[in-house]
Design an enzyme around this catalytic site. Sequence first.
Site, PDB file in Angstrom:
ATOM      1  N   HIS A 138       0.841  -1.197   0.000  1.00  0.00           N
ATOM      2  CA  HIS A 138       0.000   0.000   0.000  1.00  0.00           C
ATOM      3  C   HIS A 138       0.882   1.254   0.000  1.00  0.00           C
ATOM      4  O   HIS A 138       0.604   2.240  -0.672  1.00  0.00           O
ATOM      5  CB  HIS A 138      -0.845  -0.061   1.279  1.00  0.00           C
ATOM      6  CG  HIS A 138      -2.004   0.861   1.289  1.00  0.00           C
ATOM      7  ND1 HIS A 138      -2.937   0.870   2.275  1.00  0.00           N
ATOM      8  CD2 HIS A 138      -2.390   1.815   0.428  1.00  0.00           C
ATOM      9  CE1 HIS A 138      -3.838   1.794   2.022  1.00  0.00           C
ATOM     10  NE2 HIS A 138      -3.529   2.374   0.905  1.00  0.00           N
ATOM     11  N   GLU A 180       1.648 -15.870 -21.121  1.00  0.00           N
ATOM     12  CA  GLU A 180       2.782 -15.863 -20.193  1.00  0.00           C
ATOM     13  C   GLU A 180       3.260 -17.268 -19.855  1.00  0.00           C
ATOM     14  O   GLU A 180       4.182 -17.437 -19.070  1.00  0.00           O
ATOM     15  CB  GLU A 180       2.476 -15.035 -18.941  1.00  0.00           C
ATOM     16  CG  GLU A 180       1.141 -15.315 -18.292  1.00  0.00           C
ATOM     17  CD  GLU A 180       0.827 -14.346 -17.157  1.00  0.00           C
ATOM     18  OE1 GLU A 180       1.669 -13.522 -16.787  1.00  0.00           O
ATOM     19  OE2 GLU A 180      -0.302 -14.448 -16.639  1.00  0.00           O
ATOM     20  N   ASP A 187       6.426 -13.133 -16.598  1.00  0.00           N
ATOM     21  CA  ASP A 187       6.267 -14.575 -16.384  1.00  0.00           C
ATOM     22  C   ASP A 187       6.749 -15.372 -17.587  1.00  0.00           C
ATOM     23  O   ASP A 187       7.370 -16.417 -17.421  1.00  0.00           O
ATOM     24  CB  ASP A 187       4.801 -14.907 -16.071  1.00  0.00           C
ATOM     25  CG  ASP A 187       4.493 -14.716 -14.595  1.00  0.00           C
ATOM     26  OD1 ASP A 187       5.364 -15.060 -13.766  1.00  0.00           O
ATOM     27  OD2 ASP A 187       3.413 -14.213 -14.267  1.00  0.00           O
TER      28      ASP A 187
HETATM   29  C1  PEP Z   1       3.778 -10.529 -16.506  1.00  0.00           C
HETATM   30  O1  PEP Z   1       3.871 -11.675 -16.068  1.00  0.00           O
HETATM   31  O2  PEP Z   1       4.512 -10.038 -17.374  1.00  0.00           O
HETATM   32  C2  PEP Z   1       2.740  -9.634 -15.991  1.00  0.00           C
HETATM   33  C3  PEP Z   1       2.503  -8.464 -16.525  1.00  0.00           C
HETATM   34  O3  PEP Z   1       2.049 -10.061 -14.911  1.00  0.00           O
HETATM   35  P1  PEP Z   1       2.614 -10.008 -13.410  1.00  0.00           P
HETATM   36  O4  PEP Z   1       3.917  -9.270 -13.430  1.00  0.00           O
HETATM   37  O5  PEP Z   1       1.561  -9.339 -12.623  1.00  0.00           O
HETATM   38  O6  PEP Z   1       2.773 -11.461 -13.114  1.00  0.00           O
HETATM   39 MG    MG Z   2       2.300 -12.563 -14.885  1.00  0.00          MG
END
Ligand code: PEP
Ligand code: MG
Length: 661
Positions: A311, A552, A576
Site C-alpha cells: 500500500h 505468459e 512470467d
Molecule cells: C507478466 O507476467 O509479465 C505480468 C505483466 O504479470 P505479473 O507481473 O503481474 O505477473
Molecule cells: Mg504474470
Amino acid sequence: MSDGKVRSMLETAVVVKVSEGLHARPATQFAKLAKEFSCSLQVLHGSTSADAKSAVKLMLLGIREHDQIVLRADGADESDAVERMARFLSSPEAGAQSATLAQAAVCAADEAAPPVPLAAVDGPDGPPPLIGVPASEGLACGDAYVYLPEPLQAKRQSIEPHEIDAEQARFNRAFDDALAALDPPFDTIGDHDEIAEALMSVARSDEFAGEIRTRIAAGRDAAAATLEVGASLAASFETIDDEYLRSRADDIHGITRQVVLRLTGQQDASLAGLTKPCVVLASDLTAPDLARANVANIAALVCTRGSATSHLAIIARSHGIPAVFGLPVPDARLRGVQQVAVDGTLGHVWFEPTSAFQEQFTARIGEARAHRTALDVYRDVEPVTRAGRRIRIAANLGAPAEIDAARAVGAMGVGLFRTELLFMNRRALPGEQEQYDIYHRVAQAFAPHPVVIRTLDVGGDKPVPGIAFPHEDNPFLGWRGVRMCIDRPDVFKPQLRALLRAATLGNVHAMLPMIADVSEIRCVKALIAECAQELTTEGIAFGEPKLGIMIETPAAALTADLLAPEVDFFSIGTNDLTQYVMAADRANPHLASLYRSNHPAVLRAIGMVCEAAHRAGIEVAVCGEAAAQPDMIGRLIGLGVDELSMSPACVLRAKKIVCEW
Ligand code: PEP
Ligand code: MG
C-alpha cells in the site's frame, strides 16, 4: 429455573459456511448476536471451546469455512439463540462487509520489481550500493531522518494498594485515548468501519482490557500490565493456524503500544517532525504515518520491510517519492545514518556517500529532472513510428489512486489493471459492489480508451490472506491465476459480475492470466455466461467486455494459433513468460543473467505470438516490464506488437522512443 421446569441444555452441530471462516469481522458480529440472548452460549470446535459472547475467544478457535462446530446453549431463550446463531454460521455472507462502500479499496501497487542486477553496481564514484526492491522510481540524495520506534518499558512493575483506583483511572484514560486515535486519518480501505469495529472489540474484550484491569486491581503498574497482557494475547494469535487470524497479532501489538505510550508519557517519532526535505529511513511505515507528514519534506523513502506491491509503494508512486523497500539490512543499521543517496528505479541505496559522490549524484538528479521536463511535449502525442505504425502506449495500474499519474502523462488507456492488488493487504475479500465501483471508476477515467481489467492473479508469489492456498512445492507452477479462479467460483464470480456490470461503459476489457490451455478459456466463458444470466434475471444492467488472455506460459505461446480464435486480444506478460521460457525464477537475483526478456528464446516466442494473433485478426500488447525497457521497445514493435503497457512513470519516454523508431 424460574418456571420451575427442569430444562436440559441444547446442543446443535453446524457446518460453518461463513466465507473464509470466523475471522475478526464475523467473529465480532457473531459475538454481538450472542449477547442478544440471556442464555449461556458455548462454541465447541474439536477439543477446544469458547464463550460465544467473546469475539476474541472465538477468533482464537481458528474456525475455518467448512469446519463442523457444536453450539451449546443453556437458558430460557436457548432454542431461539441456537436457531439464530446456526443460521448466522450457515450463511456464506455472514460478517461480510457492507455492500455500499464509499471509497474503493486501494491496497497495493503496481509493478513487479524489475530483475535486480546480479552484482552490486558501483555508484557514480564510490562504494557499491545496498540493493533493495525498487518500489518507486526517481533519485534523491540528502539528510537522513531515521524513523524507528523505540522499545517501550514500564517505569515500574507494581503499585501500592492505595494507588489502585487512580491507576485504573489512568489506564482508562490512556485506553480511551488510544482507541480514539485508532481511526486513521488516511484510510483508503473501503471496509474500514467494520475492521475498526472488530479491532475495538478485541481491545475492549475481557482478554485485553479486562485482563489488564484485573492485573492493576492486583497491584500491577498499568503500563507493565498492558505490556504483559498485550504480549501474551498477541502470542496466542501468533499460534493460530490461519494466516489472516495470525496477523491480528499485529493489531494487538499496535493497540498495546499506543496505550503504553500514553501511560509512560512517551511519544513515537512522527513524520510530522520533518521540517525540511529528508530521506526517511524506516523499518516499515503505515499510510497514517505518511499522512501525518508534509510529503514535500520526504525526499525519498527507504524501508527494511515492504515490497513493490505494498500500500505504501502505491502512495509513494502517486506522490512521486522515490522509494526502495526490503533493504536487506537490520533495522539497527539505520540508526545513526546521516546522509543517504537513493535510486528508486534500480532499488539502490548508499549510506554516507562521499561528497564527490553526492556531487555527481546531484548532477544526475538535475539531468533526470531536465530529461523529464523535456519529455512533457509527448503528453498528448499518440505515437506513430517513422514507418507509419500506430502504437498505443497504455498504463499498468494497481489501484485507482494511480489514475491521476497515468492521465498526467497521457496514457492511452490501461493495458493492465492488476486486480489482485485490491485483494491484498486487507482483511477480507472485496465484494462485487466494491469491485464494480473500482472498475467503473478506472474505466470512466480513461474512456474512450480501453481499460483492460485482469482477473484475479494470485498464488505463486502473490498469496492473499482471505484465500487458503495449500502448501505447494512449486507454487509458481501451481494453483495460481485462472486455475484457482476456475476452482473457486465463490471468489471468481463476484469479480466477473462486477466486470460485466462495469462493461456497460463500453471500454472495459477482461483479461485472463496464466492461460495454458484452451479449456480454461472455455470454462471462464461458461462462468461469464452464468453471471450474465444471473444479472439478466436480477434485472441488473451489464455489458459484454472484450475477452483477452495473457500469454505468459510457454504452452500459450506455442499454441497461440489455437487460442487466438477464442479471444479478442492477447497481452504478453513478459515477466512470467521470461521466467517460464528460461526456467529462471523471476525473483531470484542469482539468475538475473538468465532471466532476460531479450533472450532469443523469449523474442522468438513473442514473434510467434504476434504472427498467430495477426493471422487471426486480433491485436497483441505487451504488459510485462519489457514493454518499458528502452532497448526492447524497438524490438517488440519490430516483432509486431501493437500496444505497450507500462508503469505511468515510463509512458512519456516510451512515446518518444516510438516516435523516433
Ligand atoms: C507478466 O507476467 O509479465 C505480468 C505483466 O504479470 P505479473 O507481473 O503481474 O505477473
Ligand atoms: Mg504474470
